[in-house]
Design a protein around this motif. Sequence first.
Motif, PDB file in Angstrom:
ATOM      1  N   GLY A 174       0.818  -1.331   0.011  1.00  0.00           N
ATOM      2  CA  GLY A 174      -0.099  -0.037  -0.003  1.00  0.00           C
ATOM      3  C   GLY A 174       0.902   1.436   0.055  1.00  0.00           C
ATOM      4  N   LEU A 175       2.052   1.170  -0.346  1.00  0.00           N
ATOM      5  CA  LEU A 175       3.051   2.408  -0.198  1.00  0.00           C
ATOM      6  C   LEU A 175       2.736   3.322  -1.444  1.00  0.00           C
ATOM      7  N   LEU A 176       2.118   2.693  -2.555  1.00  0.00           N
ATOM      8  CA  LEU A 176       1.812   3.314  -3.814  1.00  0.00           C
ATOM      9  C   LEU A 176       0.366   3.315  -4.003  1.00  0.00           C
ATOM     10  N   PRO A 177      -0.068   4.334  -4.457  1.00  0.00           N
ATOM     11  CA  PRO A 177      -1.565   4.587  -4.645  1.00  0.00           C
ATOM     12  C   PRO A 177      -2.197   3.626  -5.862  1.00  0.00           C
ATOM     13  N   ALA A 178      -3.402   3.009  -5.699  1.00  0.00           N
ATOM     14  CA  ALA A 178      -3.967   2.086  -6.807  1.00  0.00           C
ATOM     15  C   ALA A 178      -3.863   2.771  -8.137  1.00  0.00           C
ATOM     16  N   GLU A 179      -3.641   4.130  -8.455  1.00  0.00           N
ATOM     17  CA  GLU A 179      -3.681   4.416  -9.759  1.00  0.00           C
ATOM     18  C   GLU A 179      -2.136   4.357 -10.398  1.00  0.00           C
ATOM     19  N   ALA A 180      -1.315   3.870  -9.522  1.00  0.00           N
ATOM     20  CA  ALA A 180      -0.056   3.804 -10.090  1.00  0.00           C
ATOM     21  C   ALA A 180       0.185   2.366 -10.438  1.00  0.00           C
ATOM     22  N   ARG A 181      -0.676   1.454 -10.517  1.00  0.00           N
ATOM     23  CA  ARG A 181      -0.555   0.003 -10.784  1.00  0.00           C
ATOM     24  C   ARG A 181       0.034   0.192 -12.471  1.00  0.00           C
ATOM     25  N   ASP A 182       0.762  -0.793 -12.779  1.00  0.00           N
ATOM     26  CA  ASP A 182       1.548  -0.866 -13.921  1.00  0.00           C
ATOM     27  C   ASP A 182       1.073  -2.316 -14.560  1.00  0.00           C
ATOM     28  N   TRP A 183       0.591  -2.176 -15.701  1.00  0.00           N
ATOM     29  CA  TRP A 183       0.067  -3.623 -16.287  1.00  0.00           C
ATOM     30  C   TRP A 183       1.413  -4.762 -16.366  1.00  0.00           C
ATOM     31  N   ARG A 184       2.498  -4.139 -16.523  1.00  0.00           N
ATOM     32  CA  ARG A 184       3.581  -4.826 -16.597  1.00  0.00           C
ATOM     33  C   ARG A 184       3.901  -5.803 -15.233  1.00  0.00           C
ATOM     34  N   LEU A 185       3.467  -5.493 -14.154  1.00  0.00           N
ATOM     35  CA  LEU A 185       3.682  -5.986 -13.030  1.00  0.00           C
ATOM     36  C   LEU A 185       2.428  -7.170 -12.801  1.00  0.00           C
ATOM     37  N   ARG A 186       1.635  -7.455 -13.788  1.00  0.00           N
ATOM     38  CA  ARG A 186       0.236  -8.162 -13.433  1.00  0.00           C
ATOM     39  C   ARG A 186       0.866  -9.653 -13.064  1.00  0.00           C
ATOM     40  N   HIS A 187       1.886 -10.203 -14.073  1.00  0.00           N
ATOM     41  CA  HIS A 187       2.250 -11.506 -13.965  1.00  0.00           C
ATOM     42  C   HIS A 187       3.726 -11.329 -13.987  1.00  0.00           C
ATOM     43  N   PRO A 188       4.502 -11.112 -12.770  1.00  0.00           N
ATOM     44  CA  PRO A 188       5.985 -10.631 -12.784  1.00  0.00           C
ATOM     45  C   PRO A 188       6.629 -12.117 -12.713  1.00  0.00           C
ATOM     46  N   ARG A 189       7.748 -12.216 -13.558  1.00  0.00           N
ATOM     47  CA  ARG A 189       8.471 -13.664 -13.735  1.00  0.00           C
ATOM     48  C   ARG A 189       9.866 -13.055 -13.139  1.00  0.00           C
ATOM     49  N   TYR A 190      10.094 -13.730 -12.053  1.00  0.00           N
ATOM     50  CA  TYR A 190      11.459 -13.449 -11.078  1.00  0.00           C
ATOM     51  C   TYR A 190      12.593 -14.091 -11.433  1.00  0.00           C
ATOM     52  N   SER A 191      13.675 -13.546 -11.299  1.00  0.00           N
ATOM     53  CA  SER A 191      15.196 -14.209 -11.649  1.00  0.00           C
ATOM     54  C   SER A 191      15.061 -15.300 -10.622  1.00  0.00           C
ATOM     55  N   PRO A 192      16.115 -16.181 -10.831  1.00  0.00           N
ATOM     56  CA  PRO A 192      16.352 -17.188  -9.699  1.00  0.00           C
ATOM     57  C   PRO A 192      17.007 -16.382  -8.729  1.00  0.00           C
ATOM     58  N   SER A 193      17.172 -17.102  -7.345  1.00  0.00           N
ATOM     59  CA  SER A 193      17.691 -16.352  -6.293  1.00  0.00           C
ATOM     60  C   SER A 193      19.012 -16.801  -6.056  1.00  0.00           C
ATOM     61  N   CYS A 194      19.349 -17.081  -4.857  1.00  0.00           N
ATOM     62  CA  CYS A 194      20.863 -17.619  -4.486  1.00  0.00           C
ATOM     63  C   CYS A 194      21.038 -17.802  -3.049  1.00  0.00           C
ATOM     64  N   LEU A 195      21.735 -18.982  -2.816  1.00  0.00           N
ATOM     65  CA  LEU A 195      22.273 -19.200  -1.398  1.00  0.00           C
ATOM     66  C   LEU A 195      23.706 -18.704  -1.283  1.00  0.00           C
ATOM     67  N   VAL A 196      23.989 -17.821  -0.342  1.00  0.00           N
ATOM     68  CA  VAL A 196      25.322 -17.031  -0.071  1.00  0.00           C
ATOM     69  C   VAL A 196      25.598 -17.329   1.340  1.00  0.00           C
ATOM     70  N   LEU A 197      26.891 -17.878   1.451  1.00  0.00           N
ATOM     71  CA  LEU A 197      27.657 -18.176   2.509  1.00  0.00           C
ATOM     72  C   LEU A 197      28.742 -16.918   3.048  1.00  0.00           C
ATOM     73  N   HIS A 198      28.805 -16.333   3.802  1.00  0.00           N
ATOM     74  CA  HIS A 198      29.746 -15.438   4.180  1.00  0.00           C
ATOM     75  C   HIS A 198      30.778 -16.164   5.163  1.00  0.00           C
ATOM     76  N   PHE A 199      31.848 -16.412   5.097  1.00  0.00           N
ATOM     77  CA  PHE A 199      32.652 -17.021   5.877  1.00  0.00           C
ATOM     78  C   PHE A 199      33.990 -16.016   6.705  1.00  0.00           C
TER      79      PHE A 199
END
Length: 487
Positions: free
Chosen positions: A287-312
């Motif tokens: 709800g940070l953005l008003p409803a009028e700001a909705r973008d049709w490009r985000l209706r079905h977002p396809r996300y990148s793969p993620s990652c497992l990161v270990l910091h030693f």
Amino acid sequence: MSRIVVIGAGLGGLAAAVRLAAAGRDVTVVEAGRTPGGCCGTASLGEYRFDTGPSVLTMPDVLADVFAAAGEDLETWLPLRRLDPYYRLRYHDGSHLDVVAGEEAMAEQVRALCGAAEADRYRRFRARLRELFAAEWPSFIDRDMTRLRGLVQPRALARLAAMGGFRRLDGLVRSHLTDHRLVKAHTFQALYVGLSPRQALGIYAVIAHMDTVGGVFFPRHGGMHAIPQAMAAVAEKAGARFRYGVRATRVETGHSGVSGVLLDTGERLPADHVVVAGDLPRAHAEGLLPAEARDWRLRHPRYSPSCLVLHFGLDRKLTGQAHHTLHFGREWDATFTALMAGRPQPDPNLLVTYPESDTAAAPAGHATLTVLEPAPNLRGRADWERLAPRLTDRLLGRLADLGYGDLSGAPRLAFDPPTWAGLGHSGGTPFALDHRFTQTAWFRPAGAARRVPGLHFAGMYTAPGVGVPPVLVSGRLAAERVLEASR
């Protein structure tokens, strides 16, 4: 004077804030964290300090341009050094390739590993990479793609097509190079845009140009987190105000567009323009953005793969270790097939970062080591409660086999997809949307809300996309739109 609120002190928000403050605008940056950086973050464990965001810095001229916009010199605020080698690529057969500066030196590396004929092919391919970059950067990356007319450039499109830019990346590279090791060296970058080399378009060969030809850099002091710290300091010097530890909860609108920003403290910041530089799906969902700001490009977002990161945290130094080492497994196509299907890689490729030159990150005689394994995002069916320990144990075993020793007892921090989600990354990935054609350029979420005048966007979720240089460009484009609208 236009009142501008920038929400998010990541690299995109900071790039916008520097330019807007330097142009004399009244700028307030609201950041929920305690320090600037956003995705380019930092974390500590005892006496060890780690960069928790990007580890690869290319195209320092783009960063220098941010400082120059405020009349400042990058070298004064943030001295950089070029890594040597840029990468060390280690293959499952025991061979390795150092990616080094200079065409002659690099061709010699290729000749020693792959033979004289492949070295000749490499020279021709390097020239093609340079041509692709020259055609693509000014026309489609370093310019505003929020307007459809920005995409309609027949000559530039025809030139890219003639050079193979709309072929698949794997096919483009294989049409020039024959040794599988050299092919991998110039196609693994597809993961930067969330795709396999067989999915990504040839235009993304420009990423290989950025890091294998243009070079990889690192701050001389303070690690990668020194970048947002320096940018924030320059923005403050130019007049921007920062509110850390405060969360924006709502962008308010009036009859003529943006009117202000509500904070979780109950305060209201009046605003004529707002730049939202963060995770856009989450901004809409919360709800940070008003409803009028909705973008049709985000209706079905396809996300990148993620990652497992270990910091030693290491109690020793590593002899002969490069700053960046890529370890390629025996598998190649199968690893990408699994990852794109939402499954762990059967034989993962690893990125190991050893920032030995960042001497303040560890006690004397000690060092830090970061290992990244690409992994499925949370949109798959993986049970991460069970999968995370299994992948961690496998990764520890792989590192031991690769000669890093038994790290099971070393101090460590772990970031897996649920952790990334807890840090505010939609889909449990810090790499935002992938860069399939339907999420590229004009098809990526717009840089401005068409129905909400004064509302602008920067960061990974808008064009140009993922990566330090593109995110910095997105901040510049947002600032230019604000300045154009507030003349």
